[in-house]
Design a protein around this motif. Sequence first.
Motif, PDB file in Angstrom:
ATOM      1  N   ASP A   1      -3.855  -0.420   2.295  1.00 42.89           N
ATOM      2  CA  ASP A   1      -4.100   0.727   1.428  1.00 42.89           C
ATOM      3  C   ASP A   1      -5.597   1.018   1.389  1.00 42.89           C
ATOM      4  O   ASP A   1      -6.426   0.179   1.743  1.00 42.89           O
TER       5      ASP A   1
ATOM      6  N   ASN B   1      -1.861   5.487  -0.873  1.00 38.87           N
ATOM      7  CA  ASN B   1      -2.743   5.999   0.181  1.00 38.87           C
ATOM      8  C   ASN B   1      -2.965   4.881   1.192  1.00 38.87           C
ATOM      9  O   ASN B   1      -3.642   3.897   0.897  1.00 38.87           O
TER      10      ASN B   1
ATOM     11  N   ARG C   1      -2.288   8.088   9.337  1.00 42.98           N
ATOM     12  CA  ARG C   1      -2.517   8.216   7.897  1.00 42.98           C
ATOM     13  C   ARG C   1      -1.600   9.247   7.244  1.00 42.98           C
ATOM     14  O   ARG C   1      -1.665   9.441   6.039  1.00 42.98           O
TER      15      ARG C   1
ATOM     16  N   ASN D   1       1.896  10.894   5.797  1.00 39.69           N
ATOM     17  CA  ASN D   1       2.916  10.230   4.979  1.00 39.69           C
ATOM     18  C   ASN D   1       4.217   9.938   5.716  1.00 39.69           C
ATOM     19  O   ASN D   1       4.783   8.849   5.592  1.00 39.69           O
TER      20      ASN D   1
END
Length: 584
Positions: A357, A363, A388, A390
Amino acid sequence: MSVVVGIPILKDARRFHFEKGRRWSVFEHAILEALVKRNYTIDQLHIESALPRRVIVEILIRLMRSGWVEIRNRQSSIEFQSTPIGAVTATLLELPPVTEPSKRFIGFAIELVSGCIFYSRDLTIIKDGDWERVTSGRPSIQITAPQPDRYGALNIRRLSEVLLDDDEELIRVDLNEWKPAKRLALVTVVGKKIEGLGSEISEELQKSVTDAAIKAIGKRGHTQGLSLPVSRGTIFRSSEYETRPIQFRADDIIMSGPDHSALLNEAARVSKHRIVIHSTFVDYEKAVAVLDTLKPALNRNTHLDILWGQSFEKDGLNKTRQAATKLHELIVRDGLEDRVRVHLDSTRSHSKILFFDRGEPDNFNVIVGSCNWLSTSFESVEASIRLRSNRILSDICFELAELAKPQDGQITDFCAEFIRLGRSLGRKEEASSNATAKIILGHEHGHYVLRARDEAQKSILMLSHRLGGAAKPNLIPLAVAARSRNLSPEVYFGRFNDDVDAQLANDGIFEFREAGVIIRAIQKPRVHAKVLCWDDRELLITSNNWLSADTSTGTPHRELGILISSTSAARHFRDRFEAQTKYA
């Protein structure tokens, strides 16, 4: 004419523990944000939002029950305002759901043709020994599948999609003491209609069932003992992932050893919640050095999971297992077991993953490629890609859950956590994209060599750490491309397999050089990268040794690659590789 078709399945049951609760809508979030800025009456919210008064009232009731909104009485009106905790909550990307714990015992079945998962209650299930009695006097046929791995057939991502509702988050699954049972699911085929499976079934299963029925009809009633075999590979397709939109930058390609080492320092600097490392091999001294690098994150109570993949033994010893066990003992001795977990079971995968993260619990970055994080000296030319976005991160979470699934088929707390995280990331809105990415599993790699053969117009580049007996099937398509479109495919490798006679291998290489394929061994700098790219657009970075690994056997999770499709991804990589190796 109707035909009874028997589908091979594995029947299982587990007790699942959930947090259950409805998620907040964007309208509820918007109203909470508005109430943070100033007080509103119901009429004012109705006018500014254009939502019906009844909907406004329902939203306010829910927000008040959560403690995020309160009533403020004025002389002439009743206003609503956010509470202090509501003001903080409104700043989150998503409002946290209000949930209640729940649990239920779920029976399910995995069909062994394509890996679809069903609730047991939705199928007609019999034991193999009851087949002749149940189908006596009726046209019937069994589909037969290769002897299944009773636990490998369970795909965790598919399981979560079928068995979990949208308002449920998996917390854990109780340990199971019995093995899944081999059974048959009975369906009836009338014409092209399949009865007894529902409407959402895979194309592979639908085709196999209808093909079986056609074969039975062709026997004109003489169907006793009739069967239709299917190949082992069809069940792998249930594991395959979709193409996802991503934001791609040229510096997302990581190649040098020092740049890979810097990523561990980055994780140590920014991570506050979760780091996962999957390395094929574990070298004890180098793994201890990685732990030292990650100490700043561990001191912030970041949780670290270490997974490893080597499952074969050499000279009767599995050195990676020994190193992992020794590392676990060190962690216990140093009192770090509350933050660091070394998984002592092999994942049986050649994948290489760094997941961490960036200071916030939702994130993340993930690095996928060729780097063995816990056994490398960070001196070789590697190839990895940073992700990176989602949706592709969601897929990586499910793949990590799959890799961590023990050989006895249990769904561990780690698996449950990454199912939960994968579902959460999969629901998030995607930022703008300029490229796509797709997870490529072991059995899919051969398809992309054929794609390069058929699509390349300007160039093909293949990198492999090793060259061995499995090289020929991947070199033949490159030779075809060289001859048919006047290309000069380039192939670079670092070393021969230990079991390969170098002279015989060079004789074989000469045949492909004559066909127009450029094949070179690079010893300095050492090339450990595994890549296939063609033209400017298609770049496949992977753990798979293209010239030595046979991906047609084993499990789909044996190898892990990422296909990046972008206007310039392959060109960026080729330029970087030429600069790294000084081969232009």
